[in-house]
Design a protein around this motif. Structure first.
Motif, mmCIF file in Angstrom:
data_model
loop_
_atom_site.group_PDB
_atom_site.id
_atom_site.type_symbol
_atom_site.label_atom_id
_atom_site.label_comp_id
_atom_site.label_asym_id
_atom_site.label_seq_id
_atom_site.Cartn_x
_atom_site.Cartn_y
_atom_site.Cartn_z
ATOM 1 N N GLY A 1 6.367 6.791 -0.614
ATOM 2 C CA GLY A 1 5.399 7.748 -0.096
ATOM 3 C C GLY A 1 4.021 7.548 -0.697
ATOM 4 O O GLY A 1 3.012 7.972 -0.126
ATOM 5 N N ASP A 2 3.970 6.886 -1.849
ATOM 6 C CA ASP A 2 2.702 6.607 -2.537
ATOM 7 C C ASP A 2 2.209 5.183 -2.301
ATOM 8 O O ASP A 2 1.264 4.738 -2.938
ATOM 9 C CB ASP A 2 2.860 6.838 -4.045
ATOM 10 C CG ASP A 2 3.090 8.296 -4.383
ATOM 11 O OD1 ASP A 2 2.577 9.167 -3.660
ATOM 12 O OD2 ASP A 2 3.798 8.564 -5.379
ATOM 13 N N VAL A 3 2.876 4.451 -1.417
ATOM 14 C CA VAL A 3 2.511 3.066 -1.117
ATOM 15 C C VAL A 3 1.750 3.025 0.201
ATOM 16 O O VAL A 3 2.077 3.730 1.149
ATOM 17 C CB VAL A 3 3.771 2.174 -1.041
ATOM 18 C CG1 VAL A 3 3.437 0.784 -0.530
ATOM 19 C CG2 VAL A 3 4.441 2.088 -2.398
ATOM 20 N N ALA A 4 0.720 2.180 0.253
ATOM 21 C CA ALA A 4 -0.056 2.002 1.481
ATOM 22 C C ALA A 4 -0.346 0.528 1.697
ATOM 23 O O ALA A 4 -0.526 -0.236 0.751
ATOM 24 C CB ALA A 4 -1.378 2.765 1.389
ATOM 25 N N VAL A 5 -0.380 0.153 2.962
ATOM 26 C CA VAL A 5 -0.813 -1.191 3.352
ATOM 27 C C VAL A 5 -2.315 -1.095 3.597
ATOM 28 O O VAL A 5 -2.772 -0.216 4.327
ATOM 29 C CB VAL A 5 -0.068 -1.647 4.626
ATOM 30 C CG1 VAL A 5 -0.645 -2.935 5.168
ATOM 31 C CG2 VAL A 5 1.420 -1.797 4.329
ATOM 32 N N VAL A 6 -3.075 -1.998 2.974
ATOM 33 C CA VAL A 6 -4.542 -1.928 3.053
ATOM 34 C C VAL A 6 -5.115 -3.294 3.436
ATOM 35 O O VAL A 6 -4.485 -4.327 3.231
ATOM 36 C CB VAL A 6 -5.166 -1.452 1.726
ATOM 37 C CG1 VAL A 6 -4.726 -0.033 1.395
ATOM 38 C CG2 VAL A 6 -4.833 -2.384 0.586
ATOM 39 N N ASP A 7 -6.319 -3.250 3.957
ATOM 40 C CA ASP A 7 -7.065 -4.470 4.291
ATOM 41 C C ASP A 7 -6.261 -5.421 5.163
ATOM 42 O O ASP A 7 -6.311 -6.648 4.995
ATOM 43 C CB ASP A 7 -7.531 -5.201 3.020
ATOM 44 C CG ASP A 7 -8.392 -4.318 2.131
ATOM 45 O OD1 ASP A 7 -9.136 -3.485 2.685
ATOM 46 O OD2 ASP A 7 -8.318 -4.450 0.901
ATOM 47 N N ALA A 8 -5.528 -4.876 6.109
ATOM 48 C CA ALA A 8 -4.714 -5.706 6.996
ATOM 49 C C ALA A 8 -5.602 -6.528 7.927
ATOM 50 O O ALA A 8 -6.582 -6.030 8.467
ATOM 51 C CB ALA A 8 -3.766 -4.837 7.813
ATOM 52 N N ASP A 9 -5.246 -7.781 8.088
ATOM 53 C CA ASP A 9 -5.947 -8.678 8.996
ATOM 54 C C ASP A 9 -5.028 -8.972 10.181
ATOM 55 O O ASP A 9 -4.150 -9.834 10.089
ATOM 56 C CB ASP A 9 -6.314 -9.980 8.279
ATOM 57 C CG ASP A 9 -7.068 -10.945 9.174
ATOM 58 O OD1 ASP A 9 -7.268 -10.649 10.374
ATOM 59 O OD2 ASP A 9 -7.461 -12.023 8.668
#
Length: 128
Positions: free
Chosen positions: A29-37
């Motif tokens: 719940g505290d994990v996020a995917v960021v800066d996805a290309d």
């Protein structure tokens, strides 16, 4: 019945992204995917597909290769990296996961994605 085995690096990374961002409870719940290309294409050298954050801190990078994806954990403590490496090595005995020389978790099939997520969670909870 024939089951297709997912071995395309880009598809494996997409499955991993879904697993990491699809939960709203517990550690994930505290994990996020960021800066996805979304235009990233697999390459023999590995193309960065996205980053992984935990509690708003960058903790990893996912790269895509033609036949696999890798999750490299970069965290402020060695305990996290060691826990991820140990869990991935243990899970890898069942197939689909390996730990590379540079401590990346190599995910070689869609079926191994959940084990890779388990390895990441083991690392992230090593500090708690």
């Amino acid at each position: 019945m024939v089951e297709d085995r997912v071995t395309d690096g880009k598809r494996i990374a997409q499955l991993l992204s879904s697993e990491l961002s699809g939960r709203d409870r517990g550690t994930l719940g505290d994990v996020a995917v960021v800066d996805a290309d979304p235009d990233a294409e697999p390459s023999p050298e590995g193309t960065v597909a996205y980053g992984v954050e935990f509690r708003d801190e960058r903790v990893g990078t996912v790269r895509i290769y033609p036949e696999a994806a890798t999750l490299t954990v970069s965290h402020r403590t060695d305990a996290v990296t060691e826990a991820v490496r140990e869990e991935a090595a243990r899970a890898g005995r069942d197939g689909g996961l390996a730990v590379t020389e540079d401590d990346a978790v190599r995910i070689e099939s869609g079926a191994a994605v959940k084990r890779a997520v388990d390895a990441l969670v083991a690392g992230l909870t090593a500090e708690d």
